[in-house]
Enzyme design. Structure first.
Site, PDB file in Angstrom:
ATOM      1  CG  HIS A 185      25.121 -68.985  61.921  1.00 26.59           C
ATOM      2  ND1 HIS A 185      25.574 -68.260  62.999  1.00 26.59           N
ATOM      3  CD2 HIS A 185      24.013 -69.636  62.331  1.00 26.59           C
ATOM      4  CE1 HIS A 185      24.758 -68.468  64.020  1.00 26.59           C
ATOM      5  NE2 HIS A 185      23.804 -69.293  63.644  1.00 26.59           N
ATOM      6  N   PRO A 186      24.707 -65.862  61.055  1.00 25.63           N
ATOM      7  CG  PRO A 186      22.646 -65.179  61.868  1.00 25.63           C
ATOM      8  CD  PRO A 186      23.370 -66.366  61.340  1.00 25.63           C
ATOM      9  NE  ARG A 187      30.137 -66.162  67.625  1.00 24.10           N
ATOM     10  CZ  ARG A 187      31.344 -65.629  67.406  1.00 24.10           C
ATOM     11  NH1 ARG A 187      31.557 -64.861  66.363  1.00 24.10           N
ATOM     12  NH2 ARG A 187      32.349 -65.884  68.233  1.00 24.10           N
ATOM     13  CE  LYS A 188      30.692 -69.521  61.016  1.00 22.43           C
ATOM     14  NZ  LYS A 188      29.893 -69.803  62.212  1.00 22.43           N
ATOM     15  CB  VAL A 189      32.941 -61.591  58.603  1.00 21.72           C
ATOM     16  CG1 VAL A 189      33.929 -61.815  59.726  1.00 21.72           C
ATOM     17  CG2 VAL A 189      33.335 -62.385  57.394  1.00 21.72           C
TER      18      VAL A 189
END
Ligand SMILES: Cc1ncc(COP(=O)(O)O)c(C=O)c1O
Length: 383
Positions: A185-189
């Protein structure tokens, strides 16, 4: 009419996507093969190799990865699975998807993670598995957890959603348990827009996971397409459509090549936050545990002492100063979806979720931005 807000905003997270990802996605489109295909297979091989697992099985999200992990472990109604309440709600929800009961265990204050002791406190004869989350990228103590799981004959699943690039005892997380689930997900690195991966060493599980993510078919759509002869597929069990697309995998391959750089940069920025925050009493930032290194996917700060109780005020003050921070990691047992579910007391979980916040950390954050963020917090602390 009010004037539009033109103040510069500092986002809490920004995916590091560039021209290389755009081109890779475009090439997948031009190839005409946009569903699960050769790029997914390549991404699986390269991701598994990067984390030191024998097999990777790409899926549509970490949530679906967790679901399938519990399916292959044959966990179902009547079984209990220990999870931290201090996690994104998908960790607990996955247990409900297979009809089992999530049992919440508390976490330790410094890492936000389960320990052998907190699991032991809620273990019952019905406990079949533990899902250990590497919260915000902070590695859980995999040596201690694996030993406890073996002693108690329960399966250990790693929820490594946040933890690509984090290590425990000198190895990547995700290799200390039977099976691990990852998020892109875009919140991940690293990100593929949406997306997830299961890593596993057992080949028979990898085969079954591949089947389960694709409707229970004994042959994949890509294999059928590649065959010169007509292939009559069979549906061996009730499966799901949890596939990743080749467009996502094309992006993922580029992102994977950036992982080490992204993590090194995040760690350098975390050191800078540590230095800047050092003289503010009552703000305790997350740090590496003694046995490993975090990728600082979430850089949280605990409000203690005279500052305890001022977290929400800090969030509002930061927002007014153009800084987008976030409340600390959520606690599932406090959400309406888990109303009425009995759990042991979870004092550390409640303290962390109520008294911490997550500061911006991403590749575009400048030194000046970090100074600004900390200056806002310093002013609050001295007011
Ligand atoms: C610990 C944890 N588990 C699972 C998930 C779910 O990941 P996904 O959005 O890929 O389904 C998240 C997402 O934030 C997470 O933080």
């Amino acid at each position: 009419m009010t004037a539009p807000d033109t103040r510069p905003r500092i986002p809490v997270m920004l995916p590091m996507l560039g021209e290389a990802e755009a081109q890779a996605a475009a090439e997948a489109v031009r190839s005409g093969w946009v569903a699960q295909g050769p790029r997914v297979a390549q991404f699986e091989r390269e991701f598994a190799a990067a984390v030191g697992a024998a097999h990777g099985v790409a899926v549509s999200s970490c949530t679906t990865a967790l679901h399938l992990a519990l399916v292959v472990l044959e966990i179902g109604p009547g079984d209990e699975v220990i999870v931290p309440s201090l996690s994104f709600i998908a960790t607990a929800n996955a247990v409900r998807y297979v009809g089992a009961t999530p049992v919440f265990a508390d976490v330790e204050l410094s890492t936000g993670n389960l320990t052998a002791e907190t699991i032991d406190a809620v273990r019952t004869p019905r406990t079949r598995a533990v899902i250990a989350v590497h919260q915000g990228g902070v590695p859980a103590d995999l040596t201690a957890l694996r030993k406890a799981a073996e002693d108690w004959d329960v399966a250990l699943v790693e929820d490594a959603a946040c933890a690509a690039g984090s290590t425990a005892y000198g190895r990547s997380v995700g290799t200390g348990a039977l099976i691990a689930a990852w998020s892109f997900h875009p919140r991940k690195v690293i990100t593929t827009g949406e997306g997830g991966m299961i890593t596993v060493d057992r080949e028979d599980w990898a085969v079954r996971l591949r089947r389960l993510r694709e409707h229970g078919m004994n042959v994949s759509a890509a294999e059928r397409h590649a065959s010169a002869q007509p292939v009559l597929e069979a549906y061996l069990e009730t499966g799901f459509n949890y596939r990743m697309t080749d467009i996502q995998a094309a992006i993922g391959l580029v992102q994977l090549g950036r992982l080490d750089t992204i993590v090194a940069h995040r760690r350098a920025m975390a050191v800078r936050y540590h230095d800047l925050l050092a003289d503010i009493e009552g703000l305790v930032p997350v740090r590496d545990p003694v046995y490993g290194q975090t990728n600082f996917q979430s850089f949280w700060v605990l409000f203690t002492g005279a500052l305890e109780g001022r977290r929400d005020e800090a969030l509002a003050t930061l927002a007014a100063a153009g800084v987008s921070a976030r409340r600390g990691i959520m606690a599932a047992h406090l959400e309406p979806a888990y109303d009425g579910v009995e759990s042991a007391p979870l004092p550390v979980t409640e303290r962390l979720t109520r008294h911490s916040l997550i500061l911006p950390l991403h590749h575009a954050l400048t030194e000046h931005d970090q100074e600004h963020v900390v200056a806002v917090l310093r002013e609050l602390a001295t007011s």
